[in-house]
Design a protein around this motif. Structure first.
Motif, mmCIF file in Angstrom:
data_model
loop_
_atom_site.group_PDB
_atom_site.id
_atom_site.type_symbol
_atom_site.label_atom_id
_atom_site.label_comp_id
_atom_site.label_asym_id
_atom_site.label_seq_id
_atom_site.Cartn_x
_atom_site.Cartn_y
_atom_site.Cartn_z
ATOM 1 N N VAL A 10 0.832 -1.206 0.000
ATOM 2 C CA VAL A 10 0.000 0.000 0.000
ATOM 3 C C VAL A 10 0.865 1.254 0.000
ATOM 4 C CG1 VAL A 10 -1.637 1.357 1.359
ATOM 5 C CG2 VAL A 10 -1.964 -1.107 1.104
ATOM 6 N N ALA A 11 1.930 1.214 0.820
ATOM 7 C CA ALA A 11 2.828 2.381 0.874
ATOM 8 C C ALA A 11 3.482 2.614 -0.481
ATOM 9 C CB ALA A 11 3.885 2.160 1.947
ATOM 10 N N LEU A 12 3.885 1.542 -1.149
ATOM 11 C CA LEU A 12 4.511 1.670 -2.476
ATOM 12 C C LEU A 12 3.535 2.246 -3.486
ATOM 13 C CD1 LEU A 12 6.930 1.181 -4.339
ATOM 14 C CD2 LEU A 12 6.108 -1.169 -4.668
ATOM 15 N N VAL A 13 2.295 1.751 -3.426
ATOM 16 C CA VAL A 13 1.275 2.255 -4.344
ATOM 17 C C VAL A 13 1.026 3.736 -4.110
ATOM 18 C CG1 VAL A 13 -1.162 2.131 -4.969
ATOM 19 C CG2 VAL A 13 0.148 0.021 -4.657
ATOM 20 N N LEU A 14 0.960 4.118 -2.822
ATOM 21 C CA LEU A 14 0.740 5.524 -2.490
ATOM 22 C C LEU A 14 1.879 6.400 -3.009
ATOM 23 C CD1 LEU A 14 -0.674 5.229 1.146
ATOM 24 C CD2 LEU A 14 -1.927 5.810 -0.946
ATOM 25 N N VAL A 15 3.099 5.897 -2.879
ATOM 26 C CA VAL A 15 4.245 6.659 -3.380
ATOM 27 C C VAL A 15 4.165 6.827 -4.892
ATOM 28 C CG1 VAL A 15 6.746 6.629 -3.689
ATOM 29 C CG2 VAL A 15 5.768 6.035 -1.471
ATOM 30 N N ILE A 16 3.814 5.727 -5.573
ATOM 31 C CA ILE A 16 3.702 5.781 -7.034
ATOM 32 C C ILE A 16 2.604 6.757 -7.445
ATOM 33 C CG2 ILE A 16 3.138 4.471 -9.099
ATOM 34 C CD1 ILE A 16 4.430 2.032 -7.755
ATOM 35 N N VAL A 17 1.454 6.656 -6.721
ATOM 36 C CA VAL A 17 0.342 7.564 -7.031
ATOM 37 C C VAL A 17 0.749 9.011 -6.777
ATOM 38 C CG1 VAL A 17 -1.966 8.281 -6.313
ATOM 39 C CG2 VAL A 17 -1.452 5.850 -6.622
ATOM 40 N N ALA A 18 1.477 9.235 -5.687
ATOM 41 C CA ALA A 18 1.897 10.594 -5.351
ATOM 42 C C ALA A 18 2.817 11.156 -6.425
ATOM 43 C CB ALA A 18 2.594 10.600 -3.994
ATOM 44 N N PHE A 19 3.770 10.334 -6.865
ATOM 45 C CA PHE A 19 4.677 10.803 -7.901
ATOM 46 C C PHE A 19 3.971 10.998 -9.242
ATOM 47 C CE2 PHE A 19 8.176 9.499 -5.089
ATOM 48 C CZ PHE A 19 9.054 10.554 -5.279
ATOM 49 N N SER A 20 2.944 10.211 -9.477
ATOM 50 C CA SER A 20 2.215 10.307 -10.743
ATOM 51 C C SER A 20 1.229 11.463 -10.769
ATOM 52 C CB SER A 20 1.463 8.997 -11.023
ATOM 53 O OG SER A 20 2.346 7.915 -11.120
ATOM 54 N N SER A 21 0.955 12.013 -9.604
ATOM 55 C CA SER A 21 -0.035 13.083 -9.536
ATOM 56 C C SER A 21 0.592 14.478 -9.540
ATOM 57 C CB SER A 21 -0.894 12.926 -8.278
ATOM 58 O OG SER A 21 -0.088 13.021 -7.109
ATOM 59 N N VAL A 22 1.888 14.570 -9.586
ATOM 60 C CA VAL A 22 2.535 15.879 -9.600
ATOM 61 C C VAL A 22 3.473 15.985 -10.804
ATOM 62 C CG1 VAL A 22 2.415 16.154 -7.092
ATOM 63 C CG2 VAL A 22 4.428 15.080 -8.121
ATOM 64 N N TYR A 23 3.699 17.217 -11.223
ATOM 65 C CA TYR A 23 4.675 17.490 -12.279
ATOM 66 C C TYR A 23 5.223 18.890 -12.057
ATOM 67 C CZ TYR A 23 0.898 20.134 -14.509
ATOM 68 O OH TYR A 23 -0.119 21.036 -14.774
ATOM 69 N N THR A 24 6.393 19.166 -12.620
ATOM 70 C CA THR A 24 7.037 20.473 -12.460
ATOM 71 C C THR A 24 7.113 21.196 -13.799
ATOM 72 O OG1 THR A 24 9.219 19.479 -12.763
ATOM 73 C CG2 THR A 24 8.428 19.723 -10.504
ATOM 74 N N VAL A 25 7.027 22.504 -13.708
ATOM 75 C CA VAL A 25 7.112 23.360 -14.899
ATOM 76 C C VAL A 25 8.282 24.326 -14.707
ATOM 77 C CG1 VAL A 25 5.928 25.038 -16.364
ATOM 78 C CG2 VAL A 25 4.630 23.211 -15.225
ATOM 79 N N LYS A 26 9.172 24.402 -15.708
ATOM 80 C CA LYS A 26 10.309 25.312 -15.657
ATOM 81 C C LYS A 26 9.885 26.710 -16.123
ATOM 82 C CE LYS A 26 13.646 21.622 -16.601
ATOM 83 N NZ LYS A 26 14.698 21.128 -17.522
#
Length: 292
Positions: A10-26
């Motif tokens: 569950v923790a791994l899935v949450l981490v993956i979801v968290a990383f997949s839900s954000v992005y950065t703009v330069k």
């Protein structure tokens, strides 16, 4: 043990979801969020942003000014002269959504800009004579041509979400058959300019010389006039002094005798020492010892 494994999963899935839900703009880019191949959001602010994980995807487009070096192309001037134009274009994306829908990629955009720019060049230069483009005038005079072409290309590029900042011509090339004629014309123009400058210089020089000669003649004439006046005044003063010095008959006769001696002295300067005098002359009588 099983509980620990599930917690890890569950923790791994949450981490993956968290990383997949954000992005950065330069700072120098746009970020377009796609959902099922459709743009749902365009982010222009730099920093961290959120999206729906596994559903939304992000595509980036540059905000920076881009340079496209357009391949040399042939144009014909209004006087039917062939020329090859080598230029470049500075452009940027000002509407990423419109840019993506109309073109999609930078390579396609450059192809479209190539066609638009060539058409604008062909029309603009087709209204000019070759001598209007290639001449010895100040290069700044051709800025109006560049600005007109830039304005035309930018206006047509707006429908693609593109802003054209500048179109600059690097060089104009002539077909080999035309080069000699153009060079001859340019040499002739420079020779005419040189002859004009030389003629103007000679004219100004002649004006200066004539003016100086005039001033010299005036000065000489004035000096001669003043000298004549002084000489006349001197002669008058000399005659006045003579008149005062020899104001009696004896003095006058003595003066005449002195003049006669001076004349005699002047006549005896050569090797011949013989003179002929009238025996009745005062000088002859004095020289012979006779009493007058």
């Amino acid at each position: 043990m099983k509980k620990t494994i599930w917690i890890s999963i569950v923790a791994l899935v949450l981490v993956i979801v968290a990383f997949s839900s954000v992005y950065t703009v330069k700072e120098n880019e746009y970020a377009c969020t796609f959902r099922f191949s459709e743009i749902v959001n365009t982010q222009t602010q730099s920093g961290l942003h959120f999206k729906i994980p596994f559903i939304d995807s992000v595509k980036y487009f540059s905000k920076a000014t881009q340079l496209y070096d357009i391949p040399p192309s042939a144009v014909i001037t209004s006087d039917k002269q062939n020329m090859t134009v080598d230029c470049y274009i500075l452009w940027n994306i000002n509407d990423p959504q419109q840019f993506y829908r109309a073109l999609g990629t930078t390579s396609v955009a450059e192809e479209r800009l190539d066609a638009i720019t060539y058409t604008a060049l062909k029309i603009a230069l087709g209204n000019l004579k070759q001598s209007d483009i290639i001449n010895m005038n100040d290069g700044g005079e051709r800025n109006d041509i560049y600005e007109s072409i830039t304005s035309t290309v930018n206006e047509q590029a707006q429908v693609y979400g593109i802003e054209v900042e500048d179109v600059k011509i690097k060089r104009f090339d002539l077909p080999e058959s035309n080069q000699n004629a153009v060079y001859t014309r340019m040499i002739s123009e420079r020779n005419q300019m040189a002859e004009k400058y030389t003629a103007n210089g000679n004219f100004e020089a002649s004006k200066i010389v004539n003016d100086v000669d005039k001033q010299v003649n005036i000065m000489v004439s004035n000096a001669e006039a003043e000298a004549a006046v002084l000489e006349a005044e001197g002669e008058a003063e000399y005659m006045r002094l003579l008149a005062e010095a020899y104001n009696s008959k004896d003095k006058q006769e003595f003066y005449e005798f002195i003049l006669a001696l001076d004349a005699l002295k002047a006549s005896l300067t050569g090797e011949e020492k013989t003179i002929i005098l009238d025996q009745n002359s005062d000088l002859a009588q004095i020289l012979m010892g006779a009493d007058k």
